[in-house]
Design a protein around this motif. Sequence first.
Motif, PDB file in Angstrom:
ATOM      1  N   SER A 392      36.076  -8.033  71.402  1.00 28.20           N
ATOM      2  CA  SER A 392      36.596  -8.859  72.492  1.00 28.20           C
ATOM      3  C   SER A 392      37.444  -8.088  73.488  1.00 28.20           C
ATOM      4  CB  SER A 392      37.414 -10.013  71.898  1.00 28.20           C
ATOM      5  OG  SER A 392      38.510  -9.499  71.140  1.00 28.20           O
ATOM      6  N   ARG A 393      37.825  -6.875  73.174  1.00 28.13           N
ATOM      7  CA  ARG A 393      38.634  -6.107  74.115  1.00 28.13           C
ATOM      8  C   ARG A 393      37.789  -5.524  75.241  1.00 28.13           C
ATOM      9  NH1 ARG A 393      40.515  -1.634  71.509  1.00 28.13           N
ATOM     10  NH2 ARG A 393      42.212  -1.352  73.011  1.00 28.13           N
ATOM     11  N   TRP A 394      36.498  -5.678  75.142  1.00 28.46           N
ATOM     12  CA  TRP A 394      35.575  -5.193  76.167  1.00 28.46           C
ATOM     13  C   TRP A 394      34.924  -6.376  76.894  1.00 28.46           C
ATOM     14  CZ3 TRP A 394      34.948  -0.132  77.481  1.00 28.46           C
ATOM     15  CH2 TRP A 394      35.392   0.837  76.571  1.00 28.46           C
ATOM     16  N   LYS A 395      34.526  -6.115  78.146  1.00 29.27           N
ATOM     17  CA  LYS A 395      33.709  -7.062  78.895  1.00 29.27           C
ATOM     18  C   LYS A 395      32.379  -6.399  79.226  1.00 29.27           C
ATOM     19  CE  LYS A 395      37.137 -10.049  81.094  1.00 29.27           C
ATOM     20  NZ  LYS A 395      37.607 -10.621  82.391  1.00 29.27           N
ATOM     21  N   LEU A 397      29.509  -6.432  81.474  1.00 25.94           N
ATOM     22  CA  LEU A 397      29.122  -7.016  82.756  1.00 25.94           C
ATOM     23  C   LEU A 397      27.616  -7.012  82.955  1.00 25.94           C
ATOM     24  CD1 LEU A 397      32.198  -6.731  83.256  1.00 25.94           C
ATOM     25  CD2 LEU A 397      31.640  -6.284  85.642  1.00 25.94           C
ATOM     26  N   PRO A 416      36.762  -2.145  80.030  1.00 32.50           N
ATOM     27  CA  PRO A 416      37.892  -2.602  79.223  1.00 32.50           C
ATOM     28  C   PRO A 416      38.462  -3.895  79.797  1.00 32.50           C
ATOM     29  CG  PRO A 416      38.124  -0.275  79.803  1.00 32.50           C
ATOM     30  CD  PRO A 416      37.007  -0.816  80.629  1.00 32.50           C
ATOM     31  N   ASP A 417      38.890  -4.796  78.949  1.00 37.81           N
ATOM     32  CA  ASP A 417      39.434  -6.077  79.398  1.00 37.81           C
ATOM     33  C   ASP A 417      40.926  -5.902  79.701  1.00 37.81           C
ATOM     34  OD1 ASP A 417      39.842  -8.671  80.038  1.00 37.81           O
ATOM     35  OD2 ASP A 417      39.628  -9.461  78.004  1.00 37.81           O
ATOM     36  N   GLU A 419      43.952  -5.729  83.235  1.00 37.12           N
ATOM     37  CA  GLU A 419      44.182  -6.106  84.613  1.00 37.12           C
ATOM     38  C   GLU A 419      43.830  -4.943  85.538  1.00 37.12           C
ATOM     39  OE1 GLU A 419      45.133  -9.086  85.859  1.00 37.12           O
ATOM     40  OE2 GLU A 419      44.874  -9.816  83.800  1.00 37.12           O
ATOM     41  N   ARG A 523      39.187  -1.437  88.102  1.00 35.57           N
ATOM     42  CA  ARG A 523      39.125  -1.063  86.696  1.00 35.57           C
ATOM     43  C   ARG A 523      38.027  -0.030  86.495  1.00 35.57           C
ATOM     44  NH1 ARG A 523      38.132  -6.504  83.614  1.00 35.57           N
ATOM     45  NH2 ARG A 523      37.013  -6.966  85.537  1.00 35.57           N
ATOM     46  N   GLY A 525      35.209   1.929  83.760  1.00 36.94           N
ATOM     47  CA  GLY A 525      34.388   1.548  82.622  1.00 36.94           C
ATOM     48  C   GLY A 525      33.344   2.600  82.334  1.00 36.94           C
TER      49      GLY A 525
END
Length: 740
Positions: A392-395, A397, A416-417, A419, A523, A525
């Motif tokens: 869950s710490r990753w998104k 896309l 990475p999730d 801000e 961000r 990635g």
Amino acid sequence: MLNREEQCRKSAVKQLSASVGDVNRAGFALVICLLAAWIGFGTAADVDAQTRDSEARHYTNPVIGLPDAVADPFVMKWNGEYYLYTTGNPIMAYHSTDLVTWSKIGPVLYGSDADDDWNQTNIWAPEVVYRNGKFYLNYTATRASSDWRIEEMARRIGIAVSDRPEGPFVDIGDPVTPGWGIDSHIFRDPDSGREYMFYSYLYEPRHPGAGIVADSMTMETRVAGTLSHITRGSEPWEDKSGNPNDGTLRYTNEAPTVLKREDTYYMMYSGGSWDLPTYSLAYARSEQVMTGGLEGTGWEKIMPPILQSTPMVQGPGHNSVTKAPNNVDDITAYHARVVPFTSPGDRETFVDRLYWIDDRIHMKPPSLGRLTAPDQPLFKDLFNRNDGGVGSRWKILSGSWQIVNQQARGSGLLLPDVEPLTYYVFEANVRIPDASTAGAGVSAYFVDEANRVDVLLDPVNRSLRTEIILNGQDIEENVTKLPDDFRFDVYHQLLVTKNAGHLKIAIDGVDLQDHALDLDKGRPGVIAREGMADVDGVALTPHYLDFFDHPEVTWLESGGGWLIDEGALHQVAGSSELFYALKGDAADNYEFVANVKTRDYDSIDATAGVVAAADESGRMLLAGFDHNIWPYGKFFVRLMNNGETEKEISVDLPRGFLYDDYHSIRVVKQGGDFTIYLDEAETVAVGIPFGAATPGLYTEGVRAAFDNVSMKHTIVPSNRILNGRFLAKSWDSGGAAPEM
């Protein structure tokens, strides 16, 4: 593993039983050792005990201690993890994820037992570098002989190779140095990519004295054979006997390790005899790596040594330097003996941080007390868990990503999730096992599909390709050709540094691209196009470092004249008004460093320094120098609210304090706790409620220059541990947290 108290008892008992004449010395040693443990010098870092936390928050030195004798520790960072190698036959290796909790891997290289081989004994000073899928271990060895003089003069430097950092390593067959040599170190220039071998060399065999030379490398296992003088023994403490007046004059410089900061090369080295308390750690610096042959000018030594013996720690030296897990801080590992000891060979591994005071290296004395562990990044993933989803710490896309064999494998875009950030350092280690993949690497900056910067290893065109889309418009691609032997199927470190709109891209420690763009918060990635890629060792740290080598001022200014000139940021207005400049993503916890010198002043109220914190409500915490009272100046901390002073504390500066030299002010903010260091001496501690804030620079009635300014968000609560001899003034208005 014995704790420090047990080691003290056993060592003292051995001394007590050695002879009647040792009774007093042993008893004294036992009392000192037990007293040290009682008042908080700490216990030895027990490798097994510390594994209860995956990332240690605090630790004690030594991090690897007796019964293992751990000399000449070298630390290599690879795919976000650390491997430590030490002298011995066999050479031993250890593993860590945080630099302070170590587990033993085991032997990785033995001396040869073949009659004709050069590397039979005295297996010393291993160092390992990773190059294009292979690990190269350079080390010292010699032929075995019953005559010590033959062994001594046959010392050479060799290289062994492995496919894994855990070994085993296999020697290439012949030494690589043309003559006597020990303590080799391979340095890769981050600007040019050129590689050099530094090592200790006998300049004058008839008048023994080892200095340090450099040789350029023609390939991973060969040197050119053209030596350049770096340093010779010259200082009294570098004398081999520990006494320069005994007539021997056998000076020794050894154990070089080299790093580059801005445009200057720094070589840390050890001097004297390893078994004496005079053995110490120093450094030299130069604007060039090689400055001619053996008769060249060499490098400038900076004295006194930066690390010397203390009553409890003897003979610190033979160090290596690596980056902390946050990819920002410089961390050094070195060996030393802990008093009392039974043999000069009882060397143990210490880990400490290097600090910078303008262009000078600074180290704190070796300590056995509790220390704060090297800082962690804001986001970190080593993928050291069972196969399955990335978590869950990753998104995700686009595409699909899974953990396979303790690495992330997939295609598409993975972020990475966290801000969005304006300033950061981002590391990802990437390989492309399928040559048909169109490209894989990092998204150095991502806001949305219309605003992104992708940096791709391109196996089809054998290049590094950067694609830039801003406001929906394609910007011309930047392509850097990679070497013909560059392997895309092995891991390479991609490191992105974003300082507002300034993007730097490095591969395997070499800077390859530099972009000046109009970028907002974003961000980073990892990305793979039209095929699969493997990713490991990902870390993200909010951070910037300004050497002011670009003409643009990227600070939020309140007024006055701020301009960049001669590699520094100058405030040139000089009026009595308070002018400030702020920079950084607001945070609750951070470290801010600025080097400050004043030029001249026009007002009786002449102060300059740093904005330790400023928030949106108009509150501001200043820390700086007050020129008012001659010859005694003040270093003060002042809390202001919308221009009005609410509270102030000050300490006297030494008589004759030179305001027109650069001085370092370091601020550590942890919520409402502030610890402020002047030239790395703890000077003021304050506790005051203060939320997310931004640091900066300021002047009042004086012109000033600022250089080597940096900010990083911190994870480990580093100001919760203060020196037991802390003499600074402090106030506490209710915001200070108790020590953790």
